[in-house]
Design a protein around this motif. Structure first.
Motif, short mmCIF file in Angstrom:
data_model
loop_
_atom_site.label_atom_id
_atom_site.label_comp_id
_atom_site.label_asym_id
_atom_site.label_seq_id
_atom_site.Cartn_x
_atom_site.Cartn_y
_atom_site.Cartn_z
N LYS A 7 -77.78 1.68 -64.67
CA LYS A 7 -77.31 0.29 -64.68
C LYS A 7 -76.57 -0.04 -63.39
N GLU A 8 -75.81 0.93 -62.88
CA GLU A 8 -75.09 0.69 -61.63
C GLU A 8 -76.07 0.46 -60.48
N VAL A 9 -77.15 1.24 -60.44
CA VAL A 9 -78.15 1.06 -59.40
C VAL A 9 -78.79 -0.32 -59.51
N LEU A 10 -79.08 -0.76 -60.73
CA LEU A 10 -79.69 -2.07 -60.93
C LEU A 10 -78.83 -3.18 -60.35
N VAL A 11 -77.53 -3.07 -60.51
CA VAL A 11 -76.62 -4.08 -59.99
C VAL A 11 -76.73 -4.16 -58.47
N ASN A 12 -77.03 -3.05 -57.83
CA ASN A 12 -77.10 -3.01 -56.37
C ASN A 12 -78.45 -3.43 -55.81
N ASP A 13 -79.45 -3.65 -56.66
CA ASP A 13 -80.75 -4.11 -56.17
C ASP A 13 -80.57 -5.46 -55.49
N VAL A 14 -81.45 -5.75 -54.53
CA VAL A 14 -81.46 -7.03 -53.84
C VAL A 14 -82.81 -7.68 -54.12
N ILE A 15 -82.79 -8.81 -54.80
CA ILE A 15 -84.01 -9.55 -55.11
C ILE A 15 -83.74 -11.01 -54.75
N LYS A 16 -84.48 -11.51 -53.74
CA LYS A 16 -84.22 -12.86 -53.25
C LYS A 16 -85.52 -13.58 -52.92
N PHE A 22 -86.13 -12.51 -42.47
CA PHE A 22 -85.28 -11.37 -42.79
C PHE A 22 -85.43 -10.31 -41.71
N SER A 23 -84.42 -9.46 -41.63
CA SER A 23 -84.42 -8.35 -40.68
C SER A 23 -84.85 -7.08 -41.41
N ILE A 24 -85.98 -6.54 -41.01
CA ILE A 24 -86.49 -5.31 -41.63
C ILE A 24 -85.49 -4.18 -41.44
N ALA A 25 -84.90 -4.09 -40.27
CA ALA A 25 -83.92 -3.03 -39.98
C ALA A 25 -82.70 -3.12 -40.90
N GLU A 26 -82.19 -4.33 -41.10
CA GLU A 26 -81.03 -4.51 -41.98
C GLU A 26 -81.37 -4.16 -43.43
N LEU A 27 -82.56 -4.56 -43.88
CA LEU A 27 -82.96 -4.25 -45.26
C LEU A 27 -83.15 -2.75 -45.44
N TYR A 28 -83.71 -2.09 -44.45
CA TYR A 28 -83.86 -0.64 -44.49
C TYR A 28 -82.50 0.04 -44.61
N GLU A 29 -81.53 -0.42 -43.85
CA GLU A 29 -80.18 0.17 -43.91
C GLU A 29 -79.57 -0.03 -45.30
N GLN A 30 -79.82 -1.17 -45.93
CA GLN A 30 -79.32 -1.40 -47.29
C GLN A 30 -79.93 -0.39 -48.27
N LEU A 31 -81.19 -0.05 -48.06
CA LEU A 31 -81.86 0.90 -48.95
C LEU A 31 -81.27 2.30 -48.84
N LYS A 32 -80.88 2.68 -47.63
CA LYS A 32 -80.31 4.02 -47.44
C LYS A 32 -78.98 4.15 -48.16
N SER A 33 -78.20 3.12 -48.20
CA SER A 33 -76.90 3.04 -48.87
C SER A 33 -76.10 4.33 -48.77
N ASP A 34 -75.23 4.55 -49.73
CA ASP A 34 -74.38 5.73 -49.74
C ASP A 34 -74.85 6.76 -50.75
N ASP A 35 -76.01 6.53 -51.37
CA ASP A 35 -76.51 7.42 -52.40
C ASP A 35 -77.27 8.58 -51.77
N ALA A 36 -76.61 9.72 -51.64
CA ALA A 36 -77.21 10.89 -50.99
C ALA A 36 -78.31 11.52 -51.84
N SER A 37 -78.48 11.09 -53.08
CA SER A 37 -79.53 11.67 -53.92
C SER A 37 -80.91 11.11 -53.58
N CYS A 38 -80.96 10.06 -52.79
CA CYS A 38 -82.25 9.46 -52.41
C CYS A 38 -82.68 10.01 -51.07
N GLY A 39 -83.73 10.83 -51.09
CA GLY A 39 -84.24 11.44 -49.87
C GLY A 39 -85.47 10.75 -49.34
#
Length: 159
Positions: A7-16, A22-39
């Motif tokens: 549920k916490e991850v769902l809250v962080n999704d970006v749907i617009k 849009f900036s592809i680079a900025e959106l990519y950085e949002q995807l990396k976030s602080d979640d180290a479990s995503c490789g």
């Protein structure tokens, strides 16, 4: 992934849905976030391409506000039911677009590349099938609304 984390991850999704680019680079950085479990991070960007048969010069995209965002949220939720995902970003532009303009961005973070690749393709396939967008192709002499392609329906049908 526990239900609380999901549920916490769902809250962080970006749907617009937006008119602005849009900036592809900025959106990519949002995807990396602080979640180290995503490789793995997989992204897809759709751009306006030349349509030789219609001599399209511009494209106009229209949507049903509110309904479109809910449809995109539902598609992302269906992807989450199939794969373990981190953050998901879906941005779709509307309005008047010209050649090589960005139209859509789908980005998926996951612990594993296969989940990220498959979920990104699933989201894009279902977006083309189920999201209420309408496309008009514009050339020097005319304008025409475009019908949904059978290939888009077939792509979603494989899931």
């Amino acid at each position: 992934m526990t239900e609380l984390l999901k549920k916490e991850v769902l809250v962080n999704d970006v749907i617009k849905v937006q008119t602005e680019d849009f900036s592809i680079a900025e959106l990519y950085e949002q995807l990396k976030s602080d979640d180290a479990s995503c490789g793995a991070v997989v992204t897809f960007t759709g751009i306006v391409r030349e349509q030789i048969e219609t001599q399209m010069q511009q494209m106009f995209l229209e949507h049903y506000p509110g309904m479109t965002e809910r449809a995109l949220e539902d598609i992302v939720e269906k992807a989450r039911q199939r794969w373990t995902l981190g953050k998901v970003v879906v941005i779709h532009r509307v309005g008047l677009l010209s050649m090589n303009d960005n139209i859509v961005f789908v980005g998926v973070a996951s612990g594993h590349r296969i989940n990220a690749f498959e979920a990104a393709q699933f989201i894009m396939d279902y977006l083309k099938k189920d999201a209420p967008f309408w496309k008009k192709e514009i050339n020097a002499e005319s304008e025409a609304w475009v019908e949904q392609k059978s290939s888009d329906l077939e792509a979603a049908g494989k899931w």
